[in-house]
Design a protein around this motif. Structure first.
Motif, PDB file in Angstrom:
ATOM      1  N   VAL A 132       0.836  -1.101   0.016  1.00 38.18           N
ATOM      2  CA  VAL A 132       0.000   0.035   0.018  1.00 38.18           C
ATOM      3  C   VAL A 132       0.722   1.240  -0.006  1.00 38.18           C
ATOM      4  N   SER A 175       4.042  11.990   1.723  1.00 35.35           N
ATOM      5  CA  SER A 175       4.447  11.330   3.082  1.00 35.35           C
ATOM      6  C   SER A 175       4.280  12.168   4.091  1.00 35.35           C
ATOM      7  N   TYR A 231      -7.774   5.349   8.279  1.00 39.23           N
ATOM      8  CA  TYR A 231      -7.656   5.432   9.575  1.00 39.23           C
ATOM      9  C   TYR A 231      -6.745   6.711   9.848  1.00 39.23           C
ATOM     10  N   ARG A 277      -4.656   8.699  13.214  1.00 38.95           N
ATOM     11  CA  ARG A 277      -3.877   8.789  14.617  1.00 38.95           C
ATOM     12  C   ARG A 277      -3.406  10.165  14.703  1.00 38.95           C
ATOM     13  N   PHE A 280      -3.586   6.703   7.936  1.00 43.39           N
ATOM     14  CA  PHE A 280      -3.192   5.563   7.389  1.00 43.39           C
ATOM     15  C   PHE A 280      -4.075   4.973   6.370  1.00 43.39           C
ATOM     16  N   GLN A 319      -5.574  -6.828   6.945  1.00 41.63           N
ATOM     17  CA  GLN A 319      -5.440  -5.491   6.477  1.00 41.63           C
ATOM     18  C   GLN A 319      -3.955  -5.076   6.390  1.00 41.63           C
ATOM     19  N   PHE A 373      -1.204  -2.128   5.934  1.00 44.46           N
ATOM     20  CA  PHE A 373      -1.151  -0.883   5.978  1.00 44.46           C
ATOM     21  C   PHE A 373       0.015  -0.168   5.230  1.00 44.46           C
ATOM     22  N   GLY A 374      -0.396   1.103   4.686  1.00 49.68           N
ATOM     23  CA  GLY A 374       0.427   1.890   4.337  1.00 49.68           C
ATOM     24  C   GLY A 374       1.630   2.609   5.022  1.00 49.68           C
ATOM     25  N   PRO A 375       2.523   3.410   4.793  1.00 52.51           N
ATOM     26  CA  PRO A 375       3.290   4.101   5.626  1.00 52.51           C
ATOM     27  C   PRO A 375       2.838   5.459   6.316  1.00 52.51           C
ATOM     28  N   GLY A 376       1.723   5.923   5.903  1.00 52.08           N
ATOM     29  CA  GLY A 376       0.898   6.974   6.483  1.00 52.08           C
ATOM     30  C   GLY A 376       1.389   8.421   5.832  1.00 52.08           C
TER      31      GLY A 376
END
Lengths: 115, 116
Positions: free
Chosen positions: A4, A9, A35, A37, A91, A104, A106-109
Motif C-alpha cells: 500500500v 508522506s 484511519y 492517529r 493511514f 489489512q 497498512f501504508g506508511p501513512g
C-alpha cells in the motif's frame, strides 16, 4: 508485489487550506480503509470502501472530510478547510476481502500538519 | 463499544532478553480477532501476530508469542531473544467478526526500546 502506498508522506498546510491525501491499495484488493492517529491518541477508523462504494463512513469526523474511490482503485481523502485539530498521521489499509481472516495491509501513512 | 487498552506507553529491554507487552480489551462479543501490529521508525505498520478468540491455543510466530486469557480479556505479547530490529511502536488491536463494523480498533501503543 507493491504494498500500500500513500502520497504525500508529509504535508504542512495553513489552517483554512485544502489538502488531498492519496492512497494506492495493493492491486486486486477490493477493500480500502482510512484511519487516523492524532498525537498521543489511538489510531481511529475513518471509513471503509468496498470497491468504489462506501461501506462504512461512521468514523469520519465531520463534513470537512471527503473520501472518494473512483473506479474502485486508488482513493483520495480531502480535508477542506483544514483545522488545527486535523493534524495527525493518516493511514490507509487494504485487504482482499472483508473476511476477518484477511489481513489489512497498512501504508506508511501521511503526516499532516496544520499550522 | 469495544475498547483496547495498553497501559505501558514505553518499555525498554536489553538485547537478547525477553519482554512482555500488556493489552486488555473490552467487548461483549464471544468471537473476535486480536492482533499485534508493529510500526518501526520507518512508519510502515506490519502485522506481527493474530489470535482468533475461538482458538484456545496461543498463537506463535517465531520469537513472538501471545498469552491470550479470554475470561480476563487480556492479550499480552511476548518477544523472546529481543533484537535491535524489534525497536518499534507496538499496537494491540481488535476486530469484530460480524459482517458489519469491519474496522480495526487499536490501543494507544507501546513504544519498545531495545538496549544494546
Amino acid at each position: 508485489e507493491a504494498g500500500v502506498t500513500q502520497f504525500p508522506s508529509h504535508s504542512v498546510i495553513e489552517k483554512g487550506q485544502t489538502v488531498t491525501l492519496r492512497c494506492d491499495p495493493i492491486s486486486g484488493h477490493d477493500n480500502l480503509y482510512w484511519y487516523r492517529r492524532v498525537m498521543g491518541k489511538e489510531i481511529k477508523f475513518l471509513l471503509h470502501f468496498v470497491k468504489e462504494s462506501k461501506q462504512d463512513e461512521s468514523g469520519m469526523p465531520n463534513n470537512r472530510f471527503l473520501a472518494e474511490r473512483t473506479g474502485g482503485t486508488y482513493s483520495t481523502l480531502k480535508v477542506q478547510p483544514a483545522e488545527l485539530e486535523d493534524s495527525g498521521v493518516y493511514f490507509c489499509a487494504s485487504s482482499q476481502s472483508s473476511r476477518r481472516t484477511d489481513t489489512q495491509y497498512f501504508g506508511p501513512g501521511t503526516r499532516l500538519t496544520v499550522l | 463499544a469495544q475498547t483496547v487498552t495498553q497501559s505501558q506507553p514505553e518499555m525498554s529491554v536489553q538485547e537478547a532478553e525477553t519482554v512482555t507487552l500488556s493489552c486488555t480489551y473490552d467487548t461483549s462479543e464471544s468471537d473476535y480477532y486480536l492482533f499485534w501490529y508493529k510500526q518501526p521508525p520507518s512508519r510502515q505498520m506490519i502485522l506481527v501476530i493474530r489470535q482468533e478468540a475461538y482458538k484456545q491455543q496461543n498463537a506463535t510466530e517465531n520469537r513472538f508469542s501471545v498469552n491470550f486469557q479470554k475470561a480476563a480479556k487480556s492479550f499480552s505479547l511476548k518477544i523472546s531473544d529481543s533484537q535491535l530490529g524489534d525497536a518499534a511502536m507496538y499496537f494491540c488491536a481488535y476486530r469484530s467478526p460480524g459482517w458489519r463494523d469491519d474496522k480495526i480498533i487499536f490501543g494507544k501503543g507501546t513504544r519498545l526500546h531495545i538496549l544494546p
